[in-house]
Scaffold this motif. Structure first.
Motif, PDB file in Angstrom:
ATOM      1  N   THR A   1       0.818  -1.213   0.000  1.00 50.48           N
ATOM      2  CA  THR A   1       0.000   0.000   0.000  1.00 50.48           C
ATOM      3  C   THR A   1       0.848   1.258   0.000  1.00 50.48           C
ATOM      4  OG1 THR A   1      -0.131  -0.117   2.414  1.00 50.48           O
ATOM      5  CG2 THR A   1      -1.919  -1.143   1.161  1.00 50.48           C
ATOM      6  N   LEU A   2       2.043   1.191   0.574  1.00 48.12           N
ATOM      7  CA  LEU A   2       2.883   2.382   0.665  1.00 48.12           C
ATOM      8  C   LEU A   2       3.531   2.745  -0.662  1.00 48.12           C
ATOM      9  CD1 LEU A   2       4.633   1.815   4.137  1.00 48.12           C
ATOM     10  CD2 LEU A   2       2.675   3.289   3.605  1.00 48.12           C
ATOM     11  N   LEU A   3       3.823   1.747  -1.473  1.00 47.99           N
ATOM     12  CA  LEU A   3       4.450   1.989  -2.781  1.00 47.99           C
ATOM     13  C   LEU A   3       3.603   1.331  -3.879  1.00 47.99           C
ATOM     14  CD1 LEU A   3       8.253   1.437  -1.987  1.00 47.99           C
ATOM     15  CD2 LEU A   3       7.054   3.603  -2.269  1.00 47.99           C
ATOM     16  N   ALA A   4       2.302   1.589  -3.821  1.00 52.75           N
ATOM     17  CA  ALA A   4       1.391   0.945  -4.764  1.00 52.75           C
ATOM     18  C   ALA A   4       1.735   1.273  -6.210  1.00 52.75           C
ATOM     19  CB  ALA A   4      -0.046   1.362  -4.458  1.00 52.75           C
ATOM     20  N   GLY A   5       2.314   2.446  -6.451  1.00 58.22           N
ATOM     21  CA  GLY A   5       2.649   2.840  -7.818  1.00 58.22           C
ATOM     22  C   GLY A   5       3.735   1.994  -8.444  1.00 58.22           C
ATOM     23  N   THR A   6       4.497   1.245  -7.619  1.00 57.16           N
ATOM     24  CA  THR A   6       5.555   0.395  -8.167  1.00 57.16           C
ATOM     25  C   THR A   6       5.056  -1.008  -8.481  1.00 57.16           C
ATOM     26  OG1 THR A   6       6.299  -0.405  -5.998  1.00 57.16           O
ATOM     27  CG2 THR A   6       7.248   1.668  -6.796  1.00 57.16           C
TER      28      THR A   6
END
Length: 313
Positions: A223-228
């Motif tokens: 959830t913290l780096l969902a864009g990756t």
């Protein structure tokens, strides 16, 4: 009488201390069952603890095969957890990377890691995630732990014949996705090192030489780096991604994850992301990247091992 560790009443009908010792002897087996069922180390530990509580609340004095009884109990616990997870899951399953069990070569006793990961690579765990909960239970208990169908049937509330069909459907899914055998561990590490060297050197041809043309990269940023989070298919597309990642110039630590070669990036002395290689023949066929900061931090990598990471300079 109340169990001092769980608060559960002792209704075992036997010696509580002896039963506790007996449970400890089976703890590794139960944890292995739960890990295959859930693909999560934290949830596996929760399932083992819940099984211990249920044992403390049950009279098992007449149980002839306590290990078998505990196996079906933890199966039921895991089935309930999977069903609950499915009803509240928000992260796309396509990107999900199960929890890896990471071992740093030379850093302590790897017995616990071997206990959890024998014959269970991340690629298989990813396939198991696609199964319906009851299918997963039938397959894991029967095919991996030789539990008879007539013992699994009450857990899934089906007949033994219907339970056999659940396992059969799951087995076909697993077989369809099963990859071929890989080389020995030393050769696998050589291939993983070659990927890293080519990535750091910007060597496009070198990367294509170690990647299967149909290779798949799965990245899970949580959830913290969902864009990756993404799935990348094809050697050339993965190569472009690998060259992009190389520009960060992170130090890395060679580790073993679920019996497979892996690389842990290290940033400012802390674990950054984990890349696990699945190798068939002499080519990398799958790459699993765990970039979720919370889950990476929970891998339990010793600080002294992180200090030995090799820089890219």
């Amino acid at each position: 009488m109340e169990d001092t560790r769980t608060g559960a009443p002792d209704r075992t009908g036997g010696d509580a201390e002896a039963l506790a010792r007996r449970f400890e002897a089976d703890r590794g087996h139960l944890r292995a069952v739960a890990y295959r069922m859930l693909g999560s180390l934290g949830e596996a530990e929760d399932a083992v603890q819940e099984t211990w509580i249920k044992l403390g609340r049950t009279d098992v004095s007449g149980v002839a095969n306590l290990t078998g009884w505990l196996t079906t109990v933890i199966g039921r616990v895991c089935l309930d957890m999977l069903r609950s997870r499915g009803s509240r899951r928000e992260d796309p399953l396509e990107y999900y990377v199960p929890d890896p069990v990471v071992h740093v070569p030379g850093a302590g006793d790897p017995a616990h890691a071997a206990e959890l990961t024998e014959s269970v690579g991340l690629a298989l765990l990813v396939v198991l995630e696609t199964l319906a909960p009851a299918e997963r239970l039938a397959f894991v208990l029967h095919d991996m732990f030789a539990v008879p169908f007539d013992e699994i049937a009450p857990v899934v509330d089906r007949s033994a014949a219907a339970t056999r069909q659940l396992a059969s459907r799951a087995r076909r899914r697993v077989q369809d996705a099963t990859l071929g055998p890989g080389p020995d561990a030393r050769r696998q590490r050589e291939i993983a090192d070659a990927f890293l060297a080519a990535s750091r050197g910007g060597d496009f041809e070198g990367l294509l030489a170690v990647l299967d043309p149909d290779a798949v990269l799965r990245a899970d940023g949580g959830t913290l780096l969902a864009g990756t989070s993404r799935v990348v298919r094809g050697a050339e597309t993965i190569t472009r991604q690998a060259l992009m990642y190389a520009s960060f110039g992170h130090a890395s630590l060679p580790v073993v994850a679920n019996g497979q070669p892996a690389l842990l990036s290290v940033v400012d002395g802390k674990p950054g992301s984990l890349m696990v290689f699945t190798i068939v023949g002499d080519r990398i066929v799958e790459l699993h990247v765990l970039a979720d900061p919370e889950r990476v931090a929970a891998l339990g990598i010793p600080q002294e091992a992180l200090a030995g990471a090799i820089g890219s300079a």
